[in-house]
Motif scaffolding. Sequence first.
Motif, PDB file in Angstrom:
ATOM      1  N   THR A 193       5.838   1.534   7.767  1.00  0.00           N
ATOM      2  CA  THR A 193       5.996   2.526   8.825  1.00  0.00           C
ATOM      3  C   THR A 193       5.015   3.647   8.542  1.00  0.00           C
ATOM      4  OG1 THR A 193       8.346   2.018   9.049  1.00  0.00           O
ATOM      5  CG2 THR A 193       7.597   4.127   9.953  1.00  0.00           C
ATOM      6  N   VAL A 194       4.175   3.971   9.515  1.00  0.00           N
ATOM      7  CA  VAL A 194       3.241   5.084   9.354  1.00  0.00           C
ATOM      8  C   VAL A 194       3.841   6.289  10.058  1.00  0.00           C
ATOM      9  CG1 VAL A 194       0.938   5.974   9.826  1.00  0.00           C
ATOM     10  CG2 VAL A 194       1.238   3.572   9.151  1.00  0.00           C
ATOM     11  N   GLU A 195       4.149   7.299   9.269  1.00  0.00           N
ATOM     12  CA  GLU A 195       4.769   8.524   9.768  1.00  0.00           C
ATOM     13  C   GLU A 195       3.701   9.561  10.080  1.00  0.00           C
ATOM     14  OE1 GLU A 195       7.168   9.504   6.379  1.00  0.00           O
ATOM     15  OE2 GLU A 195       8.745   8.086   6.948  1.00  0.00           O
ATOM     16  N   ILE A 196       4.020  10.421  11.036  1.00  0.00           N
ATOM     17  CA  ILE A 196       3.153  11.545  11.393  1.00  0.00           C
ATOM     18  C   ILE A 196       3.865  12.813  10.943  1.00  0.00           C
ATOM     19  CG2 ILE A 196       1.960  12.763  13.253  1.00  0.00           C
ATOM     20  CD1 ILE A 196       2.385  10.135  14.946  1.00  0.00           C
ATOM     21  N   GLU A 197       3.184  13.617  10.189  1.00  0.00           N
ATOM     22  CA  GLU A 197       3.799  14.838   9.658  1.00  0.00           C
ATOM     23  C   GLU A 197       4.336  15.707  10.792  1.00  0.00           C
ATOM     24  OE1 GLU A 197       2.801  17.888   6.073  1.00  0.00           O
ATOM     25  OE2 GLU A 197       1.190  17.545   7.530  1.00  0.00           O
ATOM     26  N   GLY A 198       5.599  16.105  10.677  1.00  0.00           N
ATOM     27  CA  GLY A 198       6.217  17.005  11.641  1.00  0.00           C
ATOM     28  C   GLY A 198       6.701  16.332  12.913  1.00  0.00           C
ATOM     29  N   GLU A 199       6.601  15.018  12.991  1.00  0.00           N
ATOM     30  CA  GLU A 199       7.038  14.316  14.197  1.00  0.00           C
ATOM     31  C   GLU A 199       8.132  13.318  13.860  1.00  0.00           C
ATOM     32  OE1 GLU A 199       3.950  12.955  16.801  1.00  0.00           O
ATOM     33  OE2 GLU A 199       2.661  14.660  16.290  1.00  0.00           O
ATOM     34  N   GLU A 200       9.029  13.141  14.814  1.00  0.00           N
ATOM     35  CA  GLU A 200      10.171  12.262  14.593  1.00  0.00           C
ATOM     36  C   GLU A 200       9.795  10.785  14.705  1.00  0.00           C
ATOM     37  OE1 GLU A 200      14.423  11.692  16.726  1.00  0.00           O
ATOM     38  OE2 GLU A 200      13.824  13.770  16.318  1.00  0.00           O
ATOM     39  N   ARG A 201       9.013  10.449  15.727  1.00  0.00           N
ATOM     40  CA  ARG A 201       8.630   9.041  15.934  1.00  0.00           C
ATOM     41  C   ARG A 201       7.422   8.676  15.086  1.00  0.00           C
ATOM     42  NH1 ARG A 201       9.917   5.689  20.118  1.00  0.00           N
ATOM     43  NH2 ARG A 201       7.744   5.108  20.429  1.00  0.00           N
ATOM     44  N   PRO A 202       7.437   7.487  14.511  1.00  0.00           N
ATOM     45  CA  PRO A 202       6.277   7.064  13.722  1.00  0.00           C
ATOM     46  C   PRO A 202       5.092   6.713  14.602  1.00  0.00           C
ATOM     47  CG  PRO A 202       7.895   5.296  13.832  1.00  0.00           C
ATOM     48  CD  PRO A 202       8.517   6.494  14.506  1.00  0.00           C
ATOM     49  N   ALA A 203       3.931   6.686  13.984  1.00  0.00           N
ATOM     50  CA  ALA A 203       2.716   6.272  14.678  1.00  0.00           C
ATOM     51  C   ALA A 203       2.735   4.766  14.918  1.00  0.00           C
ATOM     52  CB  ALA A 203       1.482   6.647  13.859  1.00  0.00           C
ATOM     53  N   LEU A 204       3.145   4.031  13.900  1.00  0.00           N
ATOM     54  CA  LEU A 204       3.180   2.579  14.042  1.00  0.00           C
ATOM     55  C   LEU A 204       4.127   1.969  13.040  1.00  0.00           C
ATOM     56  CD1 LEU A 204       1.486   0.824  11.664  1.00  0.00           C
ATOM     57  CD2 LEU A 204      -0.444   1.841  12.814  1.00  0.00           C
ATOM     58  N   VAL A 205       4.522   0.749  13.332  1.00  0.00           N
ATOM     59  CA  VAL A 205       5.240  -0.102  12.393  1.00  0.00           C
ATOM     60  C   VAL A 205       4.485  -1.420  12.329  1.00  0.00           C
ATOM     61  CG1 VAL A 205       7.506   0.971  12.668  1.00  0.00           C
ATOM     62  CG2 VAL A 205       6.845  -0.932  14.165  1.00  0.00           C
ATOM     63  N   ALA A 206       4.465  -2.020  11.142  1.00  0.00           N
ATOM     64  CA  ALA A 206       3.709  -3.263  10.968  1.00  0.00           C
ATOM     65  C   ALA A 206       4.341  -4.126   9.895  1.00  0.00           C
ATOM     66  CB  ALA A 206       2.263  -2.951  10.593  1.00  0.00           C
ATOM     67  N   GLU A 207       4.148  -5.421  10.048  1.00  0.00           N
ATOM     68  CA  GLU A 207       4.412  -6.391   8.998  1.00  0.00           C
ATOM     69  C   GLU A 207       3.035  -6.812   8.492  1.00  0.00           C
ATOM     70  OE1 GLU A 207       6.785  -9.521  10.695  1.00  0.00           O
ATOM     71  OE2 GLU A 207       8.374  -8.127  11.242  1.00  0.00           O
ATOM     72  N   TRP A 208       2.688  -6.356   7.303  1.00  0.00           N
ATOM     73  CA  TRP A 208       1.347  -6.496   6.747  1.00  0.00           C
ATOM     74  C   TRP A 208       1.400  -7.416   5.538  1.00  0.00           C
ATOM     75  CZ3 TRP A 208      -0.958  -2.735   2.794  1.00  0.00           C
ATOM     76  CH2 TRP A 208      -2.342  -2.943   2.649  1.00  0.00           C
ATOM     77  N   ILE A 209       0.445  -8.329   5.435  1.00  0.00           N
ATOM     78  CA  ILE A 209       0.461  -9.308   4.350  1.00  0.00           C
ATOM     79  C   ILE A 209      -0.766  -9.128   3.446  1.00  0.00           C
ATOM     80  CG2 ILE A 209       0.592 -11.754   3.768  1.00  0.00           C
ATOM     81  CD1 ILE A 209       1.535 -12.159   6.730  1.00  0.00           C
ATOM     82  N   ASN A 210      -0.503  -9.070   2.152  1.00  0.00           N
ATOM     83  CA  ASN A 210      -1.558  -9.043   1.142  1.00  0.00           C
ATOM     84  C   ASN A 210      -1.537 -10.347   0.355  1.00  0.00           C
ATOM     85  OD1 ASN A 210      -0.754  -5.651   0.235  1.00  0.00           O
ATOM     86  ND2 ASN A 210      -2.299  -6.311   1.663  1.00  0.00           N
ATOM     87  N   LEU A 211      -2.701 -10.775  -0.071  1.00  0.00           N
ATOM     88  CA  LEU A 211      -2.839 -11.961  -0.901  1.00  0.00           C
ATOM     89  C   LEU A 211      -3.561 -11.548  -2.175  1.00  0.00           C
ATOM     90  CD1 LEU A 211      -2.774 -15.066  -1.366  1.00  0.00           C
ATOM     91  CD2 LEU A 211      -5.002 -15.133  -0.181  1.00  0.00           C
ATOM     92  N   PHE A 212      -2.948 -11.845  -3.313  1.00  0.00           N
ATOM     93  CA  PHE A 212      -3.559 -11.545  -4.613  1.00  0.00           C
ATOM     94  C   PHE A 212      -3.895 -12.862  -5.300  1.00  0.00           C
ATOM     95  CE2 PHE A 212      -0.908  -7.953  -3.547  1.00  0.00           C
ATOM     96  CZ  PHE A 212      -1.765  -6.886  -3.792  1.00  0.00           C
ATOM     97  N   ILE A 213      -5.109 -12.936  -5.830  1.00  0.00           N
ATOM     98  CA  ILE A 213      -5.546 -14.083  -6.605  1.00  0.00           C
ATOM     99  C   ILE A 213      -5.231 -13.775  -8.062  1.00  0.00           C
ATOM    100  CG2 ILE A 213      -7.480 -15.591  -7.206  1.00  0.00           C
ATOM    101  CD1 ILE A 213      -6.673 -15.520  -4.162  1.00  0.00           C
ATOM    102  N   LEU A 214      -4.459 -14.646  -8.683  1.00  0.00           N
ATOM    103  CA  LEU A 214      -4.011 -14.416 -10.047  1.00  0.00           C
ATOM    104  C   LEU A 214      -4.916 -15.145 -11.022  1.00  0.00           C
ATOM    105  CD1 LEU A 214      -0.188 -14.825  -9.416  1.00  0.00           C
ATOM    106  CD2 LEU A 214      -1.554 -12.719  -9.387  1.00  0.00           C
ATOM    107  N   GLU A 215      -5.100 -14.530 -12.183  1.00  0.00           N
ATOM    108  CA  GLU A 215      -5.905 -15.142 -13.230  1.00  0.00           C
ATOM    109  C   GLU A 215      -5.095 -16.244 -13.890  1.00  0.00           C
ATOM    110  OE1 GLU A 215      -6.848 -11.774 -15.650  1.00  0.00           O
ATOM    111  OE2 GLU A 215      -8.302 -11.009 -14.206  1.00  0.00           O
ATOM    112  N   ALA A 216      -5.785 -17.276 -14.314  1.00  0.00           N
ATOM    113  CA  ALA A 216      -5.106 -18.417 -14.944  1.00  0.00           C
ATOM    114  C   ALA A 216      -4.611 -18.085 -16.329  1.00  0.00           C
ATOM    115  CB  ALA A 216      -6.047 -19.598 -14.987  1.00  0.00           C
TER     116      ALA A 216
END
Length: 146
Positions: free
Chosen positions: A123-146
């Motif tokens: 959730t991206v909040e805007i300072e001093g405002e009740e409603r957020p700027a946006l909501v998102a389902e965001w996916i990150n992928l990490f490559i792990l070392e062997a």
Amino acid sequence: MSIEIFQNFAPATSNWHMIDQARIDAFADVTNDHQFIHVDPVKAAETPLGGTIAHGYLTLSMLATMAYDIMPDLPDSSMGLNYGLNKVRFLSPVRSGKRIRGRYEVARCDQKDGRLTIEWLVTVEIEGEERPALVAEWINLFILEA
């Protein structure tokens, strides 16, 4: 193991980040989106919004920057990538001169074949405002070392 870090990750909030006219103008130049509501303060002042606003995609692009504020160290990761978005909703405009911050919660995490996938509810909040700027389902992928 990295997955345990995210399985135990408590919701976290980033620092505040300024969205000023200079940042909006720079984004307009990079994306070639010079719609007046973003780059013309005089004309934008005549709208019900009362001034210029950030591009929705500028606000969305700040997810990575804000995540650096809250992301735990992953000692066994060689790199992290944006993997995608399941859902994004732009709820409120971010007016020039406002600050935003991200609230991050892990929805799911999965580790297999040397890869760690994290799905965040953001959730991206805007300072001093009740409603957020946006909501998102965001996916990150990490490559792990062997």
